[in-house]
Design a protein around this motif. Structure first.
Motif, PDB file in Angstrom:
ATOM      1  N   GLY A 290       0.795  -1.222   0.000  1.00 45.28           N
ATOM      2  CA  GLY A 290       0.000   0.000   0.000  1.00 45.28           C
ATOM      3  C   GLY A 290       0.827   1.272   0.000  1.00 45.28           C
ATOM      4  O   GLY A 290       0.323   2.356   0.338  1.00 45.28           O
ATOM      5  N   LEU A 291       2.069   1.173  -0.402  1.00 46.46           N
ATOM      6  CA  LEU A 291       2.985   2.321  -0.402  1.00 46.46           C
ATOM      7  C   LEU A 291       2.419   3.471  -1.233  1.00 46.46           C
ATOM      8  O   LEU A 291       1.961   3.280  -2.355  1.00 46.46           O
ATOM      9  CB  LEU A 291       4.331   1.872  -0.981  1.00 46.46           C
ATOM     10  N   GLN A 292       2.451   4.694  -0.669  1.00 47.41           N
ATOM     11  CA  GLN A 292       1.931   5.871  -1.367  1.00 47.41           C
ATOM     12  C   GLN A 292       2.797   7.088  -1.069  1.00 47.41           C
ATOM     13  O   GLN A 292       3.396   7.185   0.012  1.00 47.41           O
ATOM     14  CB  GLN A 292       0.502   6.184  -0.917  1.00 47.41           C
ATOM     15  N   LEU A 293       2.832   8.009  -2.019  1.00 47.78           N
ATOM     16  CA  LEU A 293       3.512   9.285  -1.797  1.00 47.78           C
ATOM     17  C   LEU A 293       2.762  10.096  -0.742  1.00 47.78           C
ATOM     18  O   LEU A 293       1.528  10.086  -0.698  1.00 47.78           O
ATOM     19  CB  LEU A 293       3.580  10.090  -3.087  1.00 47.78           C
ATOM     20  N   ALA A 294       3.510  10.796   0.087  1.00 51.58           N
ATOM     21  CA  ALA A 294       2.907  11.656   1.115  1.00 51.58           C
ATOM     22  C   ALA A 294       3.132  13.128   0.804  1.00 51.58           C
ATOM     23  O   ALA A 294       3.033  13.975   1.686  1.00 51.58           O
ATOM     24  CB  ALA A 294       3.494  11.313   2.487  1.00 51.58           C
ATOM     25  N   ALA A 295       3.463  13.437  -0.453  1.00 52.94           N
ATOM     26  CA  ALA A 295       3.682  14.828  -0.868  1.00 52.94           C
ATOM     27  C   ALA A 295       3.398  14.944  -2.353  1.00 52.94           C
ATOM     28  O   ALA A 295       3.436  13.951  -3.092  1.00 52.94           O
ATOM     29  CB  ALA A 295       5.117  15.255  -0.569  1.00 52.94           C
ATOM     30  N   ASP A 296       3.108  16.144  -2.795  1.00 48.53           N
ATOM     31  CA  ASP A 296       2.934  16.417  -4.213  1.00 48.53           C
ATOM     32  C   ASP A 296       4.276  16.223  -4.912  1.00 48.53           C
ATOM     33  O   ASP A 296       5.275  16.829  -4.497  1.00 48.53           O
ATOM     34  CB  ASP A 296       2.452  17.864  -4.385  1.00 48.53           C
ATOM     35  N   PRO A 297       4.355  15.367  -5.954  1.00 52.55           N
ATOM     36  CA  PRO A 297       5.637  15.161  -6.642  1.00 52.55           C
ATOM     37  C   PRO A 297       6.283  16.451  -7.112  1.00 52.55           C
ATOM     38  O   PRO A 297       7.514  16.565  -7.148  1.00 52.55           O
ATOM     39  CB  PRO A 297       5.261  14.266  -7.832  1.00 52.55           C
ATOM     40  N   GLY A 298       5.471  17.440  -7.445  1.00 49.57           N
ATOM     41  CA  GLY A 298       6.017  18.710  -7.912  1.00 49.57           C
ATOM     42  C   GLY A 298       6.810  19.453  -6.867  1.00 49.57           C
ATOM     43  O   GLY A 298       7.608  20.332  -7.194  1.00 49.57           O
ATOM     44  N   THR A 299       6.584  19.130  -5.606  1.00 46.33           N
ATOM     45  CA  THR A 299       7.335  19.781  -4.535  1.00 46.33           C
ATOM     46  C   THR A 299       8.649  19.060  -4.244  1.00 46.33           C
ATOM     47  O   THR A 299       9.472  19.555  -3.496  1.00 46.33           O
ATOM     48  CB  THR A 299       6.510  19.823  -3.243  1.00 46.33           C
ATOM     49  N   LEU A 300       8.835  17.890  -4.854  1.00 46.92           N
ATOM     50  CA  LEU A 300      10.031  17.083  -4.581  1.00 46.92           C
ATOM     51  C   LEU A 300      11.134  17.336  -5.591  1.00 46.92           C
ATOM     52  O   LEU A 300      12.318  17.284  -5.265  1.00 46.92           O
ATOM     53  CB  LEU A 300       9.675  15.595  -4.582  1.00 46.92           C
ATOM     54  N   ILE A 301      10.781  17.595  -6.836  1.00 52.47           N
ATOM     55  CA  ILE A 301      11.778  17.831  -7.879  1.00 52.47           C
ATOM     56  C   ILE A 301      11.391  19.084  -8.657  1.00 52.47           C
ATOM     57  O   ILE A 301      10.219  19.307  -8.941  1.00 52.47           O
ATOM     58  CB  ILE A 301      11.894  16.636  -8.848  1.00 52.47           C
TER      59      ILE A 301
END
Length: 321
Positions: A290-301
């Motif tokens: 059930g792994l999921q991102l905990a942030a908007d990808p746009g804020t990571l890169i």
């Protein structure tokens, strides 16, 4: 050094890498913050490669936390931290060399010492054609080689694991394919290396003569900066190159991408990086479906596909554990 990094020899490390990976993965829930978020870079992608390097080099278990600190300081880019970490790591490697000289093992330092002894036994004119043989490695060269492994094998593999995890989580259709068919895992590693590899460019080259390259005049002595990403996304070699496709049909493995360099500059640790990544992705997906991102990808890169893709953090929800 090449005989210490053959695919067959590296494969012998698989059980140790699996144990290290499983331990780090099992510990991830302990690192969740008050919102249930864990940073995969901090608690998995970074510690895994340095633990594997310690296993490869033969660092005793009680000393491995020191190597983790030294490795971070060496790659942090801060002068003061470098000034402290480098002499300490050099001293420790010299101590390991002294120990393995007295008590050889199956680790890399023992292998380097054995290679030096073998070269010394051949003698100065013992080459296959009667000419000089390869010079034996000095102790300084052994220390330098070990430091290169720490620098080259830690950050790059850590970023490959983080980049690849982000790529899979932002391409759910590709992640679903991998979940259904784990035989795709080796192909997935190669495609992730091509699509979001951690080393976007090679070192500067300098023209040794005047030439015209694809219509561009380059004068003798001018610098040329090769971008590996440009080759990895070249439409002449990859159909729909901008698309992440784990089922992509490809040529021979060495010709699929340039993320490990090419020719005599091909990465010495390629087999180790591939093995670590395959184990890391496979074990992570198995343990946390059930792994999921905990942030908007746009804020990571910054941007859609930056030239340098290195994540400082990768916040995740583990799902049910």
């Amino acid at each position: 050094m090449s005989r210490e990094f053959t695919a067959r020899r590296i494969q012998l490390l698989a059980p140790s890498i699996e144990l290290i990976t499983d331990r780090l993965i099992d510990e991830l829930p302990d690192h969740r913050d008050e919102f249930g978020v864990v940073d995969l870079v901090e608690h998995f992608a970074y510690p895994l490669p340095v633990a594997v390097i310690c296993e490869l080099v033969g660092v005793p278990e009680p000393d491995r936390h020191l190597w983790s600190d030294w490795s971070r300081n060496l790659t942090a880019g801060h002068t003061e931290r470098l000034r402290t970490a480098t002499p300490a790591l050099v001293r420790h490697v010299r101590e390991l060399i002294d120990r393995r000289r007295a008590e050889p093992g199956s680790d890399l330092i023992s292998g380097m010492l054995q290679a030096r002894d073998d070269s010394a036994d051949i003698g100065p004119n013992g080459g296959p054609d009667g000419g000089p043989s390869n010079a034996a490695m000095s102790e300084d060269e052994m220390v330098s080689m070990t430091l290169i492994l720490v620098l080259a094998g830690h950050e790059t593999t850590a970023h490959l694991i983080a980049n690849g995890t982000l790529a899979l989580l932002t391409h759910p259709e590709q992640l679903a394919l991998l979940r259904r068919d784990r035989a795709l895992l080796p192909h997935a590693v190669e495609e992730l290396l091509r699509w979001c590899g951690p080393v976007p460019s090679a070192r500067l080259r300098y023209a040794d003569r005047d030439l015209v390259l694809r219509g561009v005049q380059i004068r003798r002595g001018e610098a040329v900066h090769p971008h590996l990403d440009a080759a990895n996304l070249d439409l002449r070699h990859h159909d729909r190159a901008e698309r992440l496709d784990l089922t992509r049909k490809r040529a021979a493995q060495a010709d699929h991408h340039l993320s490990f360099g090419y020719g005599i500059h091909f990465c010495l640790g390629a087999a180790l990086a591939r093995l670590e990544a395959a184990i890391a992705f496979g074990r992570l997906l198995d343990r946390y479906p059930g792994l999921q991102l905990a942030a908007d990808p746009g804020t990571l890169i910054p941007g859609d596909r930056p030239v340098g893709w290195e994540l400082n953090h990768l916040p995740l929800h583990l799902g049910r554990v």
